[in-house]
Write a protein that holds these residues in place. Structure first.
Motif, short mmCIF file in Angstrom:
data_model
loop_
_atom_site.label_atom_id
_atom_site.label_comp_id
_atom_site.label_asym_id
_atom_site.label_seq_id
_atom_site.Cartn_x
_atom_site.Cartn_y
_atom_site.Cartn_z
N ARG A 32 0.51 -1.08 -0.29
CA ARG A 32 0.35 0.10 0.35
C ARG A 32 0.65 1.07 -0.12
N ASP A 33 1.41 1.90 1.47
CA ASP A 33 2.32 3.00 0.95
C ASP A 33 3.39 2.36 0.11
N LEU A 93 -7.17 -0.20 3.43
CA LEU A 93 -7.06 1.21 3.75
C LEU A 93 -8.15 2.22 3.40
N HIS A 117 -8.75 0.15 7.96
CA HIS A 117 -7.67 1.06 8.61
C HIS A 117 -8.00 2.81 7.70
N PHE A 119 -8.35 6.73 7.51
CA PHE A 119 -8.00 7.42 8.24
C PHE A 119 -8.12 8.93 8.16
N SER A 159 -5.67 6.43 12.15
CA SER A 159 -4.80 7.06 11.57
C SER A 159 -5.12 7.74 11.96
N GLU A 161 -3.33 10.88 10.53
CA GLU A 161 -2.59 11.92 9.94
C GLU A 161 -2.22 12.96 10.16
N ASN A 187 -2.95 4.26 15.31
CA ASN A 187 -1.56 4.62 14.22
C ASN A 187 -1.26 5.56 15.28
N PRO A 189 0.77 8.05 12.77
CA PRO A 189 1.82 8.21 11.74
C PRO A 189 2.94 9.44 11.66
N THR A 191 3.49 11.34 9.68
CA THR A 191 3.39 11.50 7.77
C THR A 191 4.53 12.08 7.22
N HIS A 220 3.80 4.65 12.28
CA HIS A 220 4.46 4.65 10.83
C HIS A 220 5.12 6.00 10.61
N HIS A 222 7.98 8.13 8.33
CA HIS A 222 8.69 8.85 6.59
C HIS A 222 9.98 8.42 7.16
O1 KIV Z 1 1.89 8.02 6.42
C1 KIV Z 1 0.07 8.69 6.11
O2 KIV Z 1 0.10 8.84 6.93
C2 KIV Z 1 0.21 7.31 6.16
C3 KIV Z 1 -1.40 7.20 6.44
C4 KIV Z 1 -2.15 7.12 5.67
C5 KIV Z 1 -1.36 6.23 7.40
O3 KIV Z 1 0.52 5.93 5.11
#
Ligand code: KIV
Ligand code: ZN
Length: 408
Positions: A32-33, A93, A117, A119, A159, A161, A187, A189, A191, A220, A222
């Motif tokens: 997904r991501d 999602l 899930h 968000f 989540s 976001e 969750n 994130p 983001t 979660h 990045h």
């Molecule tokens: O990075 C993010 O916030 C996401 C959400 C959809 C969980 O990928």
């Protein structure tokens, strides 16, 4: 309602048990991501192939896609759900909207253990400029959408976001609303890859305090500042028991936290971080290879754990040490992550010992005089050529036997 109460009781027991055992769930979002990164998209067949490997690898949850996004994504989530066994949760999602949630539930129908899930962004930047909603409208939307998801499946993750740029009091309030509406996993994130380990750990502790012990807290991250793995690990230390990550760290922009790095950090530094996952670490490298093959994106050579150079040693001192005892320069064995062997790369920093070993591996036994001459020729060649290949060595030894100069 009675069913939900007992499910909450079960979730509480599971959380207590997981905490006591230090068990961290691995939520894989490669499909997904991960596939949201440019050039990394996968069709249904490819996603099904990758999902089989992820299941074999031992991840706890596979996020298979975003069913409302396209017909292809719907099909992929449906296909992955239909083939999944009873030990893995399949997640889909959905934005905080009725249509998204219904579509996600439909795609998940064949799954043994489905998870929706949901968000919704919570930072003022997103609320004002993207969603054009007030904080109260967003809280209402969280309640409605999580309740809707819980009417369709028992396992619902919510989540916020952009959690890490959200006002802390409002973040906690949003999660409280989600829990009241029936979310079982929360969750948090990062983001935009903005947070730092100490700050993120504090957010996890604040959310835990706000929502009590029932829900599983998830992270979660990045990698925009290169902190995704460090932030995820800090969050685990602060009480998070689910980590969202991807194979090879693929994902939006700079990517997500790399699954293989999380798993091996917890394994290698168990002395500092007494947590464990259900992942079979010796399948990490084959899984990374399979993904690269499917998406036709290779891993950077110096990538931790699965990069071509992760177990390669070029400096003479290092090569000598590794040949005497691998632990001198290796904190884990290549075999522990499924790499067949460590590689001594021959280049201008390599020593005589490594050259001799490579010749032995190639089936040549050189007497001391031959080894001296070959080493002289090798160093001369290494000054001209970045990497010396086995073919070069074989040709060099044949030239030596015929009394000819270097020959490469
Ligand atoms: O990075 C993010 O916030 C996401 C959400 C959809 C969980 O990928
Ligand atoms: Zn993400």
């Amino acid at each position: 309602m009675a069913g939900r109460t007992s499910l909450e009781g079960l979730a509480l027991m599971a959380w207590r048990q997981n905490l006591a055992e230090g068990r961290v769930k691995i939520f894989d979002t490669t499909l997904r991501d991960g596939e949201q990164s440019p050039g990394c998209s996968m069709n249904t067949l490819e996603k099904k192939k990758m999902a089989r490997q992820l299941e074999e690898l031992g991840v706890d949850i596979i996020e298979a896609g975003f069913p409302i996004a396209s017909e292809g994504d719907f099909e992929a989530v449906h296909g992955v759900s239909a083939q999944a066994g009873g030990a893995v949760t399949i997640a889909a999602l959905a934005r905080a909207s009725q249509a998204d949630i219904e579509r996600a539930a439909k795609a998940l129908e064949p799954a043994h253990i489905p998870r929706i899930h949901v968000f919704l962004a919570s930072s003022d930047i997103h609320l004002e400029h993207k969603l054009r909603m007030t904080r109260q409208q967003a809280l209402d939307r969280i309640g409605e959408s999580v309740r809707k998801a819980r009417s369709l499946v028992e396992d619902v993750e919510f989540s916020c976001e952009d959690s890490t740029r959200t006002d802390r009091g409002y973040l906690c309030e949003s999660f409280r609303v989600a829990v009241e509406a029936g979310a079982t996993t929360l969750n948090i994130p990062d983001t935009v890859g903005y947070t730092m380990p100490g700050e993120y750990a504090q957010i996890v502790r604040d959310v835990r305090k706000a929502v009590g012990e029932g829900p599983t807290l998830s992270v979660h991250c990045h990698d925009d500042l290169g902190m995704a793995v460090a932030n995820s690990l800090a969050a685990v230390d602060a009480g998070a028991r689910q980590v969202e990550c991807t194979i090879n760290g693929i994902g939006e922009r700079a990517g997500n936290a790399a699954l293989e790095e999380i798993v091996m950090a917890l394994r290698v530094r168990h002395d500092l971080m007494p947590y464990h996952t259900g992942v079979k670490n010796e399948l990490l490298y084959p899984t990374s290879q399979l993904l690269s093959e499917i998406i036709e994106v290779s891993v950077q050579p110096n990538k931790a754990i699965v990069g071509r150079n992760a177990f390669a040693h070029e400096a003479g001192i290092h090569q000598d040490g590794v040949l005497k005892h691998a632990l001198t320069y290796e904190i884990m064995t290549p075999q522990s992550v499924g790499v067949p062997t460590n590689r001594l790369v021959l280049g201008k920093h390599s020593g005589r010992h490594a050259l001799q070993k490579r010749y032995e591996e190639l089936g040549y036994r050189l007497d001391p005089g031959q080894l001296n001459e070959m080493y002289r020729r090798f160093v001369e060649l290494a000054d001209r050529k970045k990497l010396i290949l086995d073919e070069d060595l074989v040709r060099m030894v044949h030239y030596l036997e015929q009394g000819l100069p270097t020959g490469v």
